[in-house]
Structure formats: structure tokens, C-alpha cells
Scaffold this motif. Structure first.
Motif, PDB file in Angstrom:
ATOM      1  N   THR A 255       0.798  -1.231   0.000  1.00  0.00           N
ATOM      2  CA  THR A 255       0.000   0.000   0.000  1.00  0.00           C
ATOM      3  C   THR A 255       0.829   1.278   0.000  1.00  0.00           C
ATOM      4  O   THR A 255       0.262   2.374   0.049  1.00  0.00           O
ATOM      5  N   LEU A 256       2.156   1.196  -0.020  1.00  0.00           N
ATOM      6  CA  LEU A 256       2.982   2.396  -0.089  1.00  0.00           C
ATOM      7  C   LEU A 256       2.790   3.100  -1.428  1.00  0.00           C
ATOM      8  O   LEU A 256       2.763   2.462  -2.476  1.00  0.00           O
ATOM      9  N   ARG A 257       2.683   4.428  -1.375  1.00  0.00           N
ATOM     10  CA  ARG A 257       2.506   5.236  -2.570  1.00  0.00           C
ATOM     11  C   ARG A 257       3.518   6.395  -2.552  1.00  0.00           C
ATOM     12  O   ARG A 257       4.214   6.623  -1.575  1.00  0.00           O
ATOM     13  N   ALA A 258       3.540   7.155  -3.634  1.00  0.00           N
ATOM     14  CA  ALA A 258       4.498   8.264  -3.746  1.00  0.00           C
ATOM     15  C   ALA A 258       4.328   9.270  -2.610  1.00  0.00           C
ATOM     16  O   ALA A 258       5.312   9.824  -2.105  1.00  0.00           O
ATOM     17  N   GLU A 259       3.080   9.488  -2.188  1.00  0.00           N
ATOM     18  CA  GLU A 259       2.853  10.491  -1.147  1.00  0.00           C
ATOM     19  C   GLU A 259       3.374  10.058   0.228  1.00  0.00           C
ATOM     20  O   GLU A 259       3.429  10.860   1.159  1.00  0.00           O
ATOM     21  N   HIS A 260       3.744   8.793   0.348  1.00  0.00           N
ATOM     22  CA  HIS A 260       4.262   8.315   1.636  1.00  0.00           C
ATOM     23  C   HIS A 260       5.778   8.467   1.747  1.00  0.00           C
ATOM     24  O   HIS A 260       6.342   8.206   2.805  1.00  0.00           O
ATOM     25  N   VAL A 261       6.423   8.872   0.678  1.00  0.00           N
ATOM     26  CA  VAL A 261       7.881   9.010   0.691  1.00  0.00           C
ATOM     27  C   VAL A 261       8.289  10.209   1.549  1.00  0.00           C
ATOM     28  O   VAL A 261       7.807  11.326   1.352  1.00  0.00           O
ATOM     29  N   ARG A 262       9.137   9.922   2.524  1.00  0.00           N
ATOM     30  CA  ARG A 262       9.783  10.979   3.312  1.00  0.00           C
ATOM     31  C   ARG A 262      11.258  10.608   3.384  1.00  0.00           C
ATOM     32  O   ARG A 262      11.712   9.978   4.336  1.00  0.00           O
ATOM     33  N   GLY A 263      11.983  10.982   2.343  1.00  0.00           N
ATOM     34  CA  GLY A 263      13.385  10.606   2.264  1.00  0.00           C
ATOM     35  C   GLY A 263      14.269  11.422   3.181  1.00  0.00           C
ATOM     36  O   GLY A 263      13.834  12.391   3.818  1.00  0.00           O
ATOM     37  N   GLU A 264      15.525  11.031   3.231  1.00  0.00           N
ATOM     38  CA  GLU A 264      16.488  11.773   4.048  1.00  0.00           C
ATOM     39  C   GLU A 264      16.563  13.238   3.627  1.00  0.00           C
ATOM     40  O   GLU A 264      16.774  14.122   4.460  1.00  0.00           O
ATOM     41  N   SER A 265      16.361  13.508   2.332  1.00  0.00           N
ATOM     42  CA  SER A 265      16.435  14.886   1.846  1.00  0.00           C
ATOM     43  C   SER A 265      15.345  15.771   2.452  1.00  0.00           C
ATOM     44  O   SER A 265      15.527  16.987   2.586  1.00  0.00           O
ATOM     45  N   PHE A 266      14.213  15.171   2.822  1.00  0.00           N
ATOM     46  CA  PHE A 266      13.117  15.935   3.415  1.00  0.00           C
ATOM     47  C   PHE A 266      13.552  16.597   4.723  1.00  0.00           C
ATOM     48  O   PHE A 266      13.140  17.719   5.046  1.00  0.00           O
TER      49      PHE A 266
END
Length: 581
Positions: A255-266
Motif C-alpha cells: 500500500t505504499l505510494r508516492a505520497e508516503h515518501v519521506r526521504g532523508e532529503s526531506f
């Protein structure tokens, strides 16, 4: 009325203990469980005996006689040193089963105090192909996210991808080298199917060529300074990787989607202010030129305090700084009341230090304190009991695992269900292939290593996804043979196999609640396996379609309750339940 027998009996016995012995002895856990000597067994007399300084058997006798008038208990027998063996009223079980069947949620209760749960899982690295490493985090995390949502919690998925830091200087410099020589070749190198080769080539250049390594380090500085051209190359790699990740997640039915991405760059813009703030408030300490936090209770082998390095002596930031910024953001900005880190067991000390620092800094306090939990897991092993690798010794690509599992499932499905048309057979093979990978992980105690053995995993025998999926499909075939228009009737328990099946079906709620608390999906997998076994016994002992009309209708209702319970439970694990197999 409650439809979970163990909970109903627990409430009844707790009230009896309160009337007989008062509240001054503390809360009483009736310790109710399934039993071969009745429907349920309660062991509360043992604990009460120790508290009161009396013989447990005498207390058990008093409890058996002190239960208030009710419609739940048919008989209570005192056994051994003080066990209470309880037989439930058949009419109560029949009503409870009927209520569960009539409930869209199968009477699984919602959480009484819902949490806002932030769950950190999967976390692949950009510009690398996903392999067996992120597999466990992805599968376990997604199952927990689904189950917690089903319980009524607000779940915020956080895919903390590795999209920042030192390796990107190397990757960007390699990409630019390729594009200067041959732009078309560069495009092929970073195609979705060749991310692994791209990374390996860049790494080899970095290790072998000092000039390239130096240019790569300068690229890191340019990236952190916001240089436009460097940032554009970085964005290209990140976007390509995100597209690739989503394709893999789709294959895995995650169920992971693009809006769930919180990378180190964030979190990168938060790091410098964090270091400055820690110094200003006195919580940060300069040690050998680095800004550090020293959580209480953590020491190295020599007994010296162990630091979390927030800002390195050279001014850079590492994982500790990012993780501190992340936990602060999750508790303070996202409003999490529970934060789960689905991360491998080797990170136990690091995360414990992050949690301790966050508590000491007051970030987890508030009107409702934030609970933080490390959902640790072991390694994936090959059949040789060593770290899982391909035959060539390389790390195994996740898409290759899915493909191979589907190929093997395709052969099994062709043998088991030759009558299915080609399209349906392919859909079932995909469901079994993906389900087998997930179930092999989720049916194991997550803190232990498990063996990745596709031959066993795709089997329809034993404790496998295929066995449970086939059990569900077999029940659905009963309804097709009965006629889709035939309605199930009221549940009437006449055979011991029917009684056992009802008891098992009504355990879904307590099982889901247990996983909510313990974060151990294998409890749900084990429950479903037991339920499927109970249905097999019922199916063999209790004819359904050949029974007289009243019994037939009741047994169809029991079959429907079982099928829905299997489908719901498998769905919470992220596994499909095909209607035909």
C-alpha cells in the motif's frame, strides 16, 4: 452482547472475583484460554491464591459458585490445583456466531482509544534495485499498517528512503561522465532494469580512481549547497528510483505510494537548526569538534558515554541527525501518539539511543505521550541457512523473487486447478506467488531469521499461503455448487466439529487486538492456519449440501463465516484470497 467468548467469560469472572475478594488485592486477570477440557479454561485462582495466602482450589470452588446469573456459562468444573474448565451455553455461541456473520467487520472491535500511528517501513536506497534486504521491512510494515487501520487507528505511512548523503556525489558524477561521452548510453544505464549495474559501476570507479573520488566528494558539497545542475541530476535519479519503487510495490500488492515518501532529503533543512538549538539549550555537547547528544545509559566497551553525532566535525550530518529530526517531526508536526520503526534487529541500539534522546529532549511528552517502538526483525536465509543470495553469490533482486515465486505457483495451480481458464489461472498464480512470499515471512516470529525456500512456500500443503487460499476457494466452491441464490440460515450447533469451528471463528477479534498490541503478525497467520484446519475437520465430518434443509442452511452459514474470516485475515496480511483455485 460481546461476541468474543473469552472476553465475555473474563468479564464475568472478574466481576465475581471483585464481589468475593474486593478491590484491595488489585486488578484480576482471569487468564482465559481455549481448553480441551471444556470450551475455555480460566487460571485466575492461582494468582488469587498467592495474593490471599489461600489454597487456589478452594478459591476456584468459591469462584465457580459465585458467578452471577448469566446466559453464557452452561457448566463450570474445578480441576487439578484450581483450574476452572468452562462449558459455554450452545445458544450463546449460536447467537454470537450469527452476530459476527451479520457484522461487516465480523464483530472485530475498533480500538477504544485510537492512535495516530506513524509507521516507518520499507526504506530502500535510491539508485539501487530493491532486493531481499527491504523485503522484510516492506512485508511486515505493510501488514501492520493494514491491521492498525482496520482497528480504527489513523495510520501515517512513512517511506524513509535513502535519497541524500555521500553516495550521491559518486552517482551524480558517474551520470555526468556518461552523459558527456554518450547521452543515449547514459539513459540506458539508468533505466529501470539497470539501476544495480549503474550503482556498481559508480562504486567501482570511486574505489579505483582517486580523481573520480575527489570529484564525487566535491559533488556532495555542490548538492548540499543547492547547485542547480547537480540538483537536477540528483532529482533525475530520485524520480527514476521512485517510479521503480512504485512498480515493485504494485507487484507486491503493497500500500505504499508516492505520497508516503519521506526521504532523508526531506529532513536535510532541519539539521543545521537542530544542531544549533541543541547547543543553545545545553543539550548538545561539542566533542572532538562534533556536536553530540549523550543519551543516559549508553556506553562503549570501555565504559565511556556513547554519543549520537548530530553534526560532524567537518560540518556534515549523518544518520543520527536525520533520525532525530524525523522523530521530532513525527511527534511534533504529524501528531503521532505511536511511532513504529520496522527496521532490522541490528539497529536496536541506534534506535534505542534515538528514542532515549527524544524522551530526554521532551519531544515525546504532551497531553498524550508518544509511544515509540522498534519493530525488529531477523534476516532472510537461504536453504543453506546462510544469508540469502543468488546462485552466483549476488544479492537477489526483489522482482526476481516475485517472478520465480509466480512461475512456481503457475505450475502448482495448473496441476491443482486445470479447469480454470488461462486468464484466471494467471491471476491465481500471481496471488499465490506474492502471497507465498509474504506469508512465509509473516507466519514466522519476526525477531527470528527465516529460510526463503520457494519449493515449500508455494506448496498448497502445510502452513503456507497456498493452503489458506485454497481453503477459502474450496468454501466458495461449495456455494457455487449450492447455487448462488441459496441463502445461509441461522447457525445451529449440533456436532463437536461445528462447535470447534464457531469457537475458532469468534477468535478473530482477540487475535487482531493481540497483534495491535504486540506487533507480531505471526499470531494472525497462526490463527488463520488453525481456522483452516478446523474447517477441514468440519467439512469432513459434517456434510453440507447433502444435509437436510435446516442443517444445510446452518452449515452454509458456518461456511460463509469461515470464508469471510479467512478472506479478512489474509487481507490484513496483504494476501489475496481468490474465489476460484
Amino acid at each position: 452482547m460481546p461476541v468474543q467468548p473469552a472476553r465475555a467469560l473474563s468479564d464475568l469472572l472478574a466481576r465475581a472475583a471483585l464481589r468475593l475478594y474486593g478491590a484491595e488485592h488489585g486488578a484480576v486477570d482471569p487468564m482465559v484460554r481455549r481448553s480441551k477440557h471444556g470450551d475455555l479454561q480460566a487460571n485466575l485462582a492461582m494468582g488469587l491464591g498467592k495474593r490471599l495466602g489461600r489454597a487456589p482450589r478452594k478459591i476456584a470452588e468459591e469462584l465457580a459458585g459465585g458467578v452471577e446469573e448469566n446466559d453464557l456459562v452452561a457448566a463450570i468444573e474445578v480441576a487439578g490445583p484450581g483450574f476452572l474448565n468452562v462449558t459455554l451455553e450452545t445458544s450463546w455461541l449460536e447467537r454470537a456466531a450469527g452476530e459476527a456473520l451479520a457484522s461487516p467487520r465480523l464483530a472485530v472491535p475498533l480500538a477504544t482509544t485510537p492512535d495516530t500511528v506513524v509507521i516507518d517501513y520499507s526504506a530502500p536506497n535510491v539508485a539501487k534495485e530493491m532486493h531481499g534486504g527491504p523485503l522484510r521491512s516492506t512485508v511486515i510494515g505493510d501488514a501492520l499498517a493494514r491491521l492498525l487501520e482496520f482497528r480504527g487507528h489513523t495510520v501515517l505511512r512513512q517511506n524513509h528512503i535513502g535519497d541524500w548523503g555521500t553516495p550521491f556525489g559518486m552517482l551524480i558524477e558517474h551520470l555526468d561522465d556518461l552523459e558527456r561521452v554518450d547521452p543515449e548510453a547514459a539513459a540506458r544505464q539508468v533505466s529501470l532494469g539497470d539501476l544495480g549495474a549503474f550503482y556498481r559501476t559508480a562504486r567501482e570507479k570511486f574505489d579505483a580512481d582517486p580523481a573520480f573520488a575527489e570529484r564525487s566528494r566535491r559533488r556532495v558539497v555542490s548538492l548540499q549547497a543547492g547547485d542547480a545542475a547537480t540538483t537536477a541530476s540528483w532529482r533525475r535519479l530520485v524520480d527514476l528510483s521512485r517510479t521503480y519503487f512504485e512498480a515493485v510495490y504494485a507487484r507486491l500488492d503493497v500500500t505504499l505510494r508516492a505520497e508516503h515518501v519521506r526521504g532523508e532529503s526531506f529532513y536535510d533543512p532541519m539539521l543545521a537548526p537542530l544542531a544549533d538549538e541543541l547547543l543553545a539549550c545545553g543539550r548538545g555537547v561539542v566533542s572532538d569538534g562534533a556536536v553530540c547528544v549523550f543519551p543516559d545509559g549508553f556506553t562503549n566497551k570501555e565504559g565511556a558515554p556513547l554519543p549520537l553525532i548530530v553534526r560532524k566535525a567537518d560540518g556534515g550530518f549523518g544518520y543520527a541527525a536525520t533520525d532525530l529530526a524525523a522523530i521530532r517531526h513525527r511527534a511534533g508536526v504529524l501528531g503521532a501518539t505511536r511511532i513504529l520503526y520496522v527496521v532490522g534487529a541490528p539497529q536496536e541500539q541506534h534506535l534505542a539511543m534515538i528514542f532515549a534522546a527524544a524522551r530526554a529532549l521532551g519531544w515525546l511528552a504532551g497531553g498524550r505521550p508518544t509511544r515509540v517502538e522498534h519493530v525488529a526483525f531477523g534476516s532472510v536465509l537461504g536453504t543453506d541457512k546462510r544469508m540469502f543470495r543468488s546462485r552466483s553469490g549476488d544479492t537477489v533482486r526483489l522482482v526476481d523473487l516475485v517472478d520465480e515465486a509466480t512461475d512456481r505457483a503457475r505450475a502448482v495451480v495448473a496441476e491443482k486447478a486445470p479447469d480454470l481458464d488461462l486468464a484466471m489461472r494467471e491471476a491465481v498464480a500471481r496471488a499465490v506467488g506474492v502471497g507465498s512470499i509474504k506469508y512465509a515471512d509473516l507466519s514466522s516470529d519476526r525477531v527470528k531469521d527465516y529460510v526463503f525456500d520457494l519449493d515449500r512456500m508455494v506448496s498448497f500443503d502445510g502452513n503456507t499461503a497456498g493452503y489458506l487460499q485454497y481453503a477459502h476457494a474450496r468454501i466458495r466452491s461449495v456455494f457455487r455448487r449450492a447455487g448462488e441464490g441459496e441463502a445461509a440460515g441461522a447457525i445451529a450447533i449440533e456436532d463437536p466439529a461445528e462447535r470447534a469451528l464457531v469457537m475458532d471463528a469468534l477468535d478473530l477479534g482477540p487475535t487482531v487486538e493481540s497483534v495491535d498490541e504486540t506487533l507480531e503478525p505471526h499470531r494472525l497467520a497462526g490463527y488463520l492456519y488453525g481456522l483452516a484446519g478446523s474447517f477441514t475437520t468440519f467439512y469432513e465430518r459434517c456434510p453440507i449440501l447433502k444435509a437436510e434443509p435446516r442443517v444445510r442452511a446452518s452449515r452454509l452459514a458456518l461456511a460463509e463465516l469461515t470464508a469471510r474470516t479467512l478472506e479478512t485475515g489474509l487481507g490484513l496480511l496483504g494476501i489475496a484470497a481468490p474465489a476460484r483455485m
